[in-house]
Motif scaffolding. Structure first.
Motif, mmCIF file in Angstrom:
data_model
loop_
_atom_site.group_PDB
_atom_site.id
_atom_site.type_symbol
_atom_site.label_atom_id
_atom_site.label_comp_id
_atom_site.label_asym_id
_atom_site.label_seq_id
_atom_site.Cartn_x
_atom_site.Cartn_y
_atom_site.Cartn_z
ATOM 1 N N LYS A 101 0.832 -1.206 0.000
ATOM 2 C CA LYS A 101 0.000 0.000 0.000
ATOM 3 C C LYS A 101 0.866 1.256 0.000
ATOM 4 O O LYS A 101 0.563 2.233 -0.701
ATOM 5 N N GLN A 105 0.992 3.987 -2.985
ATOM 6 C CA GLN A 105 0.736 5.406 -2.724
ATOM 7 C C GLN A 105 1.852 6.273 -3.321
ATOM 8 O O GLN A 105 1.587 7.338 -3.889
ATOM 9 N N LYS A 106 3.092 5.807 -3.190
ATOM 10 C CA LYS A 106 4.224 6.564 -3.746
ATOM 11 C C LYS A 106 4.127 6.662 -5.260
ATOM 12 O O LYS A 106 4.389 7.712 -5.852
ATOM 13 N N LEU A 108 1.410 6.445 -7.044
ATOM 14 C CA LEU A 108 0.211 7.205 -7.400
ATOM 15 C C LEU A 108 0.367 8.698 -7.139
ATOM 16 O O LEU A 108 -0.159 9.531 -7.882
ATOM 17 N N GLY A 109 1.060 9.013 -6.043
ATOM 18 C CA GLY A 109 1.092 10.384 -5.581
ATOM 19 C C GLY A 109 -0.175 10.749 -4.845
ATOM 20 O O GLY A 109 -0.492 11.931 -4.648
ATOM 21 N N ASP A 110 -0.924 9.728 -4.443
ATOM 22 C CA ASP A 110 -2.184 9.937 -3.733
ATOM 23 C C ASP A 110 -2.488 8.689 -2.908
ATOM 24 O O ASP A 110 -1.864 7.643 -3.090
ATOM 25 N N LYS A 111 -3.454 8.779 -2.009
ATOM 26 C CA LYS A 111 -3.822 7.640 -1.190
ATOM 27 C C LYS A 111 -4.493 6.557 -2.040
ATOM 28 O O LYS A 111 -5.288 6.878 -2.927
ATOM 29 N N GLU A 113 -6.894 4.787 -1.303
ATOM 30 C CA GLU A 113 -8.343 4.894 -1.135
ATOM 31 C C GLU A 113 -8.976 5.802 -2.189
ATOM 32 O O GLU A 113 -10.162 5.693 -2.498
ATOM 33 N N GLU A 114 -8.170 6.716 -2.757
ATOM 34 C CA GLU A 114 -8.665 7.663 -3.757
ATOM 35 C C GLU A 114 -8.422 7.173 -5.184
ATOM 36 O O GLU A 114 -8.845 7.813 -6.148
ATOM 37 N N ALA A 115 -7.736 6.043 -5.332
ATOM 38 C CA ALA A 115 -7.364 5.554 -6.663
ATOM 39 C C ALA A 115 -8.554 4.975 -7.413
ATOM 40 O O ALA A 115 -9.496 4.446 -6.818
ATOM 41 N N ASP A 119 -6.190 2.400 -11.948
ATOM 42 C CA ASP A 119 -4.907 2.520 -11.259
ATOM 43 C C ASP A 119 -4.499 1.188 -10.632
ATOM 44 O O ASP A 119 -3.318 0.815 -10.656
#
Length: 209
Positions: A101, A105-106, A108-111, A113-115, A119
């Motif tokens: 996880k 996140q790294k 994605l540049g985002d959490k 949970e927001e993907a 993604d």
């Protein structure tokens, strides 16, 4: 592959001795528990469940048959890990999931949970389906003792988690009522026995056999 054989193979792969009847009964109890008011996951955090649902759908996407999300296979994973898994397996999954996880996140540049689902699909593709030699390297890595430290240890834990999650996800998928009764051929009460008939005459794989 027939449902019974799939369940037997997956439980053996995971190192557990449970009959198909036990697994399907277990899946049914998971479904009933989920209907209870105030139900919460026991192994994972509640905020992790949407992440696991999308990861599961990346492994088993909806096509002409239901996807992992459609049968809540990720919920089966949570309950199985909580009630059945050994302490060692629980630790492997917990730590591997946290590392995966964080890496996700790294990238994605985002959490997570927001993907979006796409993604998760790309993440899984990058891990598993880049090229044949990449998959062989994964197998070689997991066949050895865990690396002592560094990036290889992190990679080892990620792939260990993904492999166990996939096996449990498939176990929950094949054990689900939706797949057992509506995807595979289903006959709750056996009919006449016919020993020698063409395979083409029986159609689909059978849920109970």
């Amino acid at each position: 592959m027939k449902r019974r054989k799939a369940i037997q193979s997956l439980t053996a792969l995971l190192g557990y001795s449970m009959s198909p009847v036990m697994i399907t009964g277990f899946a049914s109890s998971c479904k009933e528990a989920q209907k209870e008011i105030g139900w919460k996951p026991n192994f994972f955090e509640e905020t992790d469940m949407p992440v696991l649902a999308k990861l599961g759908e990346a492994f088993l996407p909806r096509t002409e048959t239901p996807g992992a999300i459609d049968v809540d296979a990720h919920l089966f994973v949570d309950v199985f890990l909580d009630r059945v898994a050994t302490p060692d397996d629980k630790e492997i999954v917990k730590k591997g999931f946290a590392i995966w996880k964080n890496a996700f996140q790294k990238s994605l540049g985002d959490k997570p949970e927001e993907a979006l689902q796409e993604d998760f699909d790309k993440n899984l593709n990058d891990h598993y389906y880049e090229e044949t030699i990449h998959n062989q390297n994964i197998a070689d890595l997991l066949s050895k003792e865990p690396p002592s430290s560094g990036p290889e240890l992190e990679k080892y834990k990620i792939y260990n988690f993904l492999g166990r999650f996939k096996a449990l996800l498939m176990l929950g998928y094949f054990a689900s009522e939706e797949v057992g009764e509506n995807v595979l051929s289903y006959l709750p009460l056996p009919g006449d026995y016919e020993g020698c008939i063409p395979v083409s005459s029986v159609g689909n794989s059978w849920s109970i056999s």
